[in-house]
Design an enzyme around this catalytic site. Structure first.
Site, PDB file in Angstrom:
ATOM      1  N   HIS A 130       1.051  -1.589  -0.234  1.00 32.86           N
ATOM      2  CA  HIS A 130      -0.333   0.019  -0.348  1.00 32.86           C
ATOM      3  C   HIS A 130       0.899   1.142  -0.498  1.00 32.86           C
ATOM      4  O   HIS A 130       2.336   1.480  -0.355  1.00 32.86           O
ATOM      5  CB  HIS A 130      -1.041   0.211   0.573  1.00 32.86           C
ATOM      6  CG  HIS A 130      -0.381   0.040   2.499  1.00 32.86           C
ATOM      7  ND1 HIS A 130       0.506  -1.185   3.002  1.00 32.86           N
ATOM      8  CD2 HIS A 130      -0.531   0.979   3.917  1.00 32.86           C
ATOM      9  CE1 HIS A 130       0.016  -0.999   4.579  1.00 32.86           C
ATOM     10  NE2 HIS A 130       0.675   0.789   4.650  1.00 32.86           N
ATOM     11  N   ASP A 177       6.173   4.455   5.485  1.00 27.96           N
ATOM     12  CA  ASP A 177       6.969   3.465   5.588  1.00 27.96           C
ATOM     13  C   ASP A 177       6.245   1.513   5.202  1.00 27.96           C
ATOM     14  O   ASP A 177       7.289   0.748   5.641  1.00 27.96           O
ATOM     15  CB  ASP A 177       6.482   2.855   7.382  1.00 27.96           C
ATOM     16  CG  ASP A 177       4.644   2.426   7.438  1.00 27.96           C
ATOM     17  OD1 ASP A 177       3.576   2.755   6.973  1.00 27.96           O
ATOM     18  OD2 ASP A 177       5.038   1.642   8.525  1.00 27.96           O
ATOM     19  N   HIS A 178       6.032   2.105   4.244  1.00 28.10           N
ATOM     20  CA  HIS A 178       5.876   0.479   2.759  1.00 28.10           C
ATOM     21  C   HIS A 178       6.190   0.891   1.929  1.00 28.10           C
ATOM     22  O   HIS A 178       6.747   0.071   0.929  1.00 28.10           O
ATOM     23  CB  HIS A 178       4.474   0.204   3.238  1.00 28.10           C
ATOM     24  CG  HIS A 178       3.839  -0.786   4.416  1.00 28.10           C
ATOM     25  ND1 HIS A 178       4.381  -1.706   4.617  1.00 28.10           N
ATOM     26  CD2 HIS A 178       3.676  -0.470   5.454  1.00 28.10           C
ATOM     27  CE1 HIS A 178       3.642  -2.074   5.767  1.00 28.10           C
ATOM     28  NE2 HIS A 178       3.860  -1.037   6.275  1.00 28.10           N
ATOM     29  N   HIS A 184      -6.492  -2.169   4.797  1.00 19.47           N
ATOM     30  CA  HIS A 184      -6.276  -1.223   5.511  1.00 19.47           C
ATOM     31  C   HIS A 184      -6.274  -0.181   4.927  1.00 19.47           C
ATOM     32  O   HIS A 184      -6.922   0.746   5.607  1.00 19.47           O
ATOM     33  CB  HIS A 184      -4.530  -1.379   5.400  1.00 19.47           C
ATOM     34  CG  HIS A 184      -4.086  -1.147   6.237  1.00 19.47           C
ATOM     35  ND1 HIS A 184      -3.910  -0.617   8.089  1.00 19.47           N
ATOM     36  CD2 HIS A 184      -2.736   0.147   5.572  1.00 19.47           C
ATOM     37  CE1 HIS A 184      -3.066   0.154   7.986  1.00 19.47           C
ATOM     38  NE2 HIS A 184      -2.741   1.039   7.104  1.00 19.47           N
ATOM     39  N   HIS A 211      -5.431  -2.057  11.715  1.00 16.80           N
ATOM     40  CA  HIS A 211      -4.517  -2.986  12.093  1.00 16.80           C
ATOM     41  C   HIS A 211      -5.283  -3.996  12.552  1.00 16.80           C
ATOM     42  O   HIS A 211      -6.518  -3.315  13.438  1.00 16.80           O
ATOM     43  CB  HIS A 211      -2.960  -2.401  12.964  1.00 16.80           C
ATOM     44  CG  HIS A 211      -2.769  -1.540  12.364  1.00 16.80           C
ATOM     45  ND1 HIS A 211      -1.172  -2.620  11.008  1.00 16.80           N
ATOM     46  CD2 HIS A 211      -1.978  -0.208  12.098  1.00 16.80           C
ATOM     47  CE1 HIS A 211      -0.619  -1.148  10.149  1.00 16.80           C
ATOM     48  NE2 HIS A 211      -1.358  -0.204  10.775  1.00 16.80           N
ATOM     49  N   HIS A 217       6.463  -6.731  11.165  1.00 17.67           N
ATOM     50  CA  HIS A 217       5.951  -5.015  11.111  1.00 17.67           C
ATOM     51  C   HIS A 217       5.650  -4.927  12.866  1.00 17.67           C
ATOM     52  O   HIS A 217       4.150  -4.976  12.950  1.00 17.67           O
ATOM     53  CB  HIS A 217       5.067  -4.728   9.936  1.00 17.67           C
ATOM     54  CG  HIS A 217       4.170  -3.153  10.384  1.00 17.67           C
ATOM     55  ND1 HIS A 217       3.853  -2.905  11.318  1.00 17.67           N
ATOM     56  CD2 HIS A 217       4.615  -2.714   9.333  1.00 17.67           C
ATOM     57  CE1 HIS A 217       3.409  -1.461  11.068  1.00 17.67           C
ATOM     58  NE2 HIS A 217       3.516  -1.991   9.612  1.00 17.67           N
TER      59      HIS A 217
END
Length: 755
Positions: A78, A82-83, A167, A409, A431
Site C-alpha cells: 500500500h 513506511d511501506h 487497511h 490493523h 511489522h
C-alpha cells in the site's frame, strides 16, 4: 527422488530445497518495511518503506545487506510511507533491475503522496539531504506496473495474486507461488468492518507460509461502536468548552474513515453546524479525488450509497479542506484533521505547538504511534514538548491527550483467527515492536503447543533485521502430459516416452509433433546433406542398399540435376547423378545413424568384391588359360608348404596323393579335387588348404563351387570360344545360380556338386 503418477495422468517428483526469508526492515520494529523471499533462484521483495522516526539514509531499510540486482519482483502492499517511500531510491539509486507491481489506487495515490514527502523532507531536514528528487520519483513512476485484485500475474515463474487487505484504499495482501511453495504476505491488514473498505480476504488456496504483521501484538481493540462514541464525546465536550480538537492522521487511510464518521455525526447533530471541521493536508483535494474515482473498489455500503442516492460519499457536506494554515482563521472552537499522523512535521506539528499551552484544547491520537516519534512520546503526557524550530526551544504542554485508535490493523484475536483460517504451518511475524512481537509469538506458540513434534506442527518466527530464516521444503515437480501422449493415462511401471518442456517451474511431457501446438517453442527442421563422388551405375548403388537395408523405395519426384532417388528406411534419401551421389536426411539421432551406415556402404561400392563380380566379364587374356600340369604344380606348392614330408604321391602322381599324420591318412583326388579320410579333423584341414589353393589359382571362380580339375580344363577350353557377356547374379536362400552365357551354365545342387 521419487516419481508418482497423479490421477490426471501427470507425473510428479519431489526433492528438498530451502526457502530463505530475510527482513531488511520491519523486523522487530514498525517502519521501513522491506522483506525478501528467495526460493530456487527466484527472489521477491515485499515493500520498500522508510522509518518515520528517522531522516536521510538512516531511515532506509538495510539495503546494503542484500544484492538488490538479484531481485526479480518487488510488490508494494500500500501507499503509506513506511511501506513505499524508499521505492524511488531503490529504482534509481541501486542496482535493482526487477519489475515493480502495485494496485491501481496505490499507484494513483503514490505519486502525490511521495511528491509531498520529497517537499516536506527538503524543508524539515537539517542537513538538507534528500533520498531522491522529483525527477527520480517521475523516473520510477513510469516503471511501475498496476494490477487488479484477484488477477494472477506471472513473472519468470513467480506467480502472485492481489487480495483486499482492508487497511487503506488499494491495500493488498499478496499470495505468492514459487516452485510449488505458496506464501501469503498480509502487509498491513484489517478484519474489522468500517465505513468504506472491504475487510481482508482469505485466499482460497492452501498456504505454506504466512508473513503477517504483529503491530498490536496481543492487544485487543475496543469495539467499533464504543470507540466512535468515545471519540465524539471527547470532541463534543472539548468544543462546547471553547476548545479545539486536533486529530493527527496520515494524509490517506484512516483520515478518510474519520472524515466519514465526523460528517455523519454532524449530519445528525444540527446543533453543531456552527462548529467547523477542517481537513488540513497539502494533498487533501487530490487524495479525495482519488477516493471518488475508486468507489468501485470499496465495500458494499459505499457502492450502494453511490448507486442509490446518486451521491458521492466523499463529497463531504460539513468538512472543509485546506492546503495550509495560511488560509486558516484560528478564531474559535473547531475540529482539525491534519497530517502527518506521527507529528514529526507539517500542519499537525505546527498546530500542536500552537494549541498545546491551552488546557481547553484536546489532542486525540487516532492511529498507531511508532517508537521514536513525537506521537509516541506525547502519550506519556510530558509537561513540555520540543519545538520543531530546534535550538532547544520547549513548548509547554497543557492540552488534554487521548488515544483512540482507528488504525486499520488487526488485534490479537483478529490476527489469530485469520492465521487459523489460512492454516499455514509456518508463521513469520513482521511489522511489530520487539515487545509486541515477542508477546504475539509466545501466545501463538502456546496456542499450537499440542501440535509440537507432529506432522501438523506450527512453527513461529520473529526475525530481526538482516536475520535470515531458512525453511526446508519438499518441492513438488509436476509434469503434465499433453497432446497425443495424454490420450491414455500411463499405468504404474509403464515407460512414457516424450519430450519434457519446462518453462520456469512448469513442466510438460509431449510428443515431438505436439511441441508447436502445446508449447510456446518454435520448432525447426535441420536438413543435412552429404555429397560424394562415385562412378558406378545406379543399379549397382540400389543393389548394395538393398543388401543392407532390404527393399528401398524409389523417390516420387526427382530433384534436378539428379536422375533418380532412393528412400532408405523412410529416413534417408539417396539422389543419383552421373558421377555423384547426394545423401539427404532430417537431422536426429536415429536418422543420423542410418545416414552414417548409408554413407559407409556407398563409399565402399567401388571396391566391394560383390561389385567386381557383378561387373566382371569373361577374360580372353593368356593368364586365364592355365594348363593342367601347371595347375597341379601350383596346388602341390600349397600342400607341400603345409604338410611337407607327410605327402606321398599315388602310383599315378596325376591321380592324387596321400597325407599321413599321426597314423591318420587323407587321400586327395586331383580329378575331382576331393579329400577322403576317416579322421574328420585331418580331412577338414586338408580340404581347407585345397580350397584356398584353388581360389588363389582361379581368383574369379565362385567360392561356393567345388570345381574338379577336369572341370577346370573344360572351362579353359570353352573360354576361348564363348561370347563375352556380363554376368548377372541372383541369390535365392542358400543357393547361388550363375548364368554365364547362352551355351553353358552351372547350377549348384544342395549337395554342393556342379550340374
Amino acid at each position: 527422488m521419487s516419481v508418482q503418477v497423479l490421477n490426471d495422468g501427470s507425473l510428479q517428483t519431489d526433492d528438498f530445497d530451502n526457502l530463505e526469508f530475510i527482513c531488511l526492515g520491519g523486523g522487530n520494529e514498525v517502519g521501513r518495511s522491506c522483506h525478501i523471499v528467495n526460493f530456487k533462484g527466484k527472489t521477491v521483495m515485499m515493500d520498500a518503506g522508510v522509518h518515520p522516526a528517522m531522516n536521510g539514509l538512516a531511515a532506509l531499510p538495510f539495503y546494503d545487506d542484500y544484492d538488490l540486482a538479484s531481485i526479480d519482483v518487488l510488490l508494494i502492499s500500500h501507499f503509506h510511507l513506511d511501506h513505499a517511500a524508499s521505492l524511488p531510491y531503490v529504482m534509481t539509486k541501486t542496482d535493482f533491475k526487477g519489475r515493480v507491481f502495485m494496485t491501481h489506487p496505490t499507484k494513483a495515490i503514490y505519486r502525490w503522496l511521495l511528491s509531498d514527502y520529497v517537499r516536506v523532507s527538503a524543508i524539515s531536514s537539517n542537513d538538507a539531504s534528500s533520498l531522491y528528487t522529483d525527477a527520480d520519483l517521475d523516473a520510477s513512476f513510469e516503471r511501475i506496473e498496476a494490477i487488479d485484485y484477484h488477477s494472477t500475474t506471472e513473472v519468470d515463474g513467480i506467480k502472485f495474486t492481489a487480495y483486499h487487505a482492508g487497511h487503506v484504499l488499494g491495500a493488498a495482501m499478496y499470495f505468492i507461488e514459487i516452485g510449488g511453495v505458496k506464501v501469503l504476505f498480509t502487509g498491513d491488514y484489517s478484519r474489522e468492518e468500517d465505513r468504506h473498505l472491504n475487510v481482508a480476504e482469505v485466499p482460497p488456496e492452501k498456504t505454506d507460509i504466512i508473513i503477517t504483521e504483529s503491530t498490536y501484538g496481543t492487544g485487543m481493540h475496543q469495539p467499533r461502536a464504543e470507540k466512535e462514541t468515545r471519540l465524539m464525546n471527547i470532541i463534543t465536550k472539548t468544543i462546547l468548552n471553547g476548545g479545539r480538537c486536533l486529530l493527527p492522521v496520515f494524509s490517506l487511510g484512516n483520515a478518510q474513515e474519520l472524515l466519514l464518521i465526523l460528517d455523519e455525526y454532524w449530519q445528525h447533530h444540527p446543533e453543531l453546524d456552527g462548529i467547523p471541521v477542517f481537513y488540513a493536508s497539502s494533498l487533501a483535494r487530490k487524495c479525495l479525488a482519488v477516493y471518488q474515482t475508486y468507489i468501485n473498489m470499496m465495500n458494499d455500503r459505499i457502492r450502494k450509497k453511490f448507486r442509490d442516492d446518486r451521491s458521492n460519499p466523499f463529497q463531504f457536506k460539513h468538512i472543509r479542506s485546506i492546503r495550509s494554515l495560511e488560509r486558516f482563521d484560528d478564531l474559535g472552537p473547531c475540529v482539525m484533521v491534519a497530517s502527518p499522523g506521527m507529528l514529526q512535521n507539517g500542519v499537525s506539528r505546527e498546530l500542536l505547538e500552537r494549541w498545546a499551552p491551552d488546557a481547553k484544547n484536546a489532542l486525540i491520537l487516532t492511529g498507531y504511534s511508532v517508537e521514536g516519534t513525537l506521537a509516541k512520546q506525547i502519550l506519556n503526557e510530558p509537561t513540555e514538548i520540543p519545538s520543531i524550530a530546534g535550538g532547544g526551544i520547549k513548548v509547554p504542554r497543557r492540552l488534554f491527550i487521548e488515544e483512540i485508535s482507528f488504525a486499520a490493523h488487526v488485534d490479537y484475536k483478529q490476527n489469530s483467527d485469520f492465521i487459523d483460517l489460512v492454516k499455514a504451518p509456518n508463521i513469520i511475524l513482521v511489522h511489530g515492536e520487539q515487545t509486541n512481537m515477542g508477546r504475539l509469538k509466545a501466545a501463538l506458540q502456546s496456542k499450537y503447543k499440542e501440535l509440537r513434534d507432529t506432522a501438523n506442527e506450527v512453527r513461529v518466527f520473529n526475525p530481526r533485521n538482516s536475520e535470515e530464516v531458512r525453511l526446508p521444503f519438499r518441492g513438488i515437480k509436476t509434469a503434465k502430459v499433453m497432446g497425443n501422449l495424454a490420450a491414455k493415462i500411463p499405468q504404474d511401471g509403464e515407460i512414457l516416452s516424450g519430450i519434457v518442456v519446462q518453462k520456469n517451474f512448469q513442466m510438460s511431457i509431449m510428443a515431438p509433433e505436439d511441441i508447436t501446438e502445446f508449447s510456446e517453442l518454435a520448432t525447426s527442421t535441420v536438413l543435412q546433406r552429404q555429397i560424394i563422388s562415385i562412378e558406378v551405375s545406379i543399379e549397382l548403388v540400389k543393389f548394395h542398399l538393398e543388401q543392407m537395408f532390404g527393399s528401398v523405395v524409389k523417390a516420387v519426384q526427382a530433384v534436378q540435376p539428379y536422375e533418380l532417388g532412393f528412400i532408405v528406411m523412410d529416413a534417408v534419401t539417396v539422389w543419383c547423378h552421373a558421377k555423384s551421389l547426394v545423401i539427404e536426411w532430417e537431422g536426429n539421432i536415429i536418422n543420423d545413424t542410418i545416414a552414417d551406415s548409408v554413407l559407409a556402404i556407398l563409399l565402399s561400392v567401388d571396391s566391394s568384391p560383390m561389385s567386381i563380380k557383378l561387373t566382371s566379364k569373361d577374360c580372353h587374356s593368356q593368364h586365364g588359360k592355365i594348363q593342367r600340369p601347371e595347375i597341379l604344380e601350383r596346388v602341390l606348392v600349397f600342400l607341400d608348404s603345409q604338410f611337407g614330408n607327410a605327402i606321398k604321391p599315388l602310383e599315378d602322381p596325376d591321380d592324387g596323393l596321400t597325407i599321413e599324420i599321426d597314423g591318420h591318412v587323407a587321400t586327395v583326388d586331383f580329378h575331382m579335387m576331393e579329400v577322403t579320410c576317416t579322421y574328420e579333423p585331418l580331412r577338414s584341414r586338408v580340404k581347407h588348404i585345397l580350397d584356398r589353393a584353388i581360389e588363389t589359382i582361379l581368383p574369379f571362380r565362385n567360392s561356393n563351387e567345388d570345381t574338379s580339375l577336369d572341370d577346370m580344363d573344360e572351362a579353359n577350353k570353352k573360354s576361348s570360344s564363348s561370347e563375352t557377356s556380363e554376368s548377372s547374379f541372383r541369390i535365392v536362400e542358400n543357393d547361388l545360380k550363375v548364368n554365364g552365357g547362352e551355351e553353358n551354365g552351372y547350377e549348384q545342387n544342395s549337395n554342393g556338386s556342379i550340374a
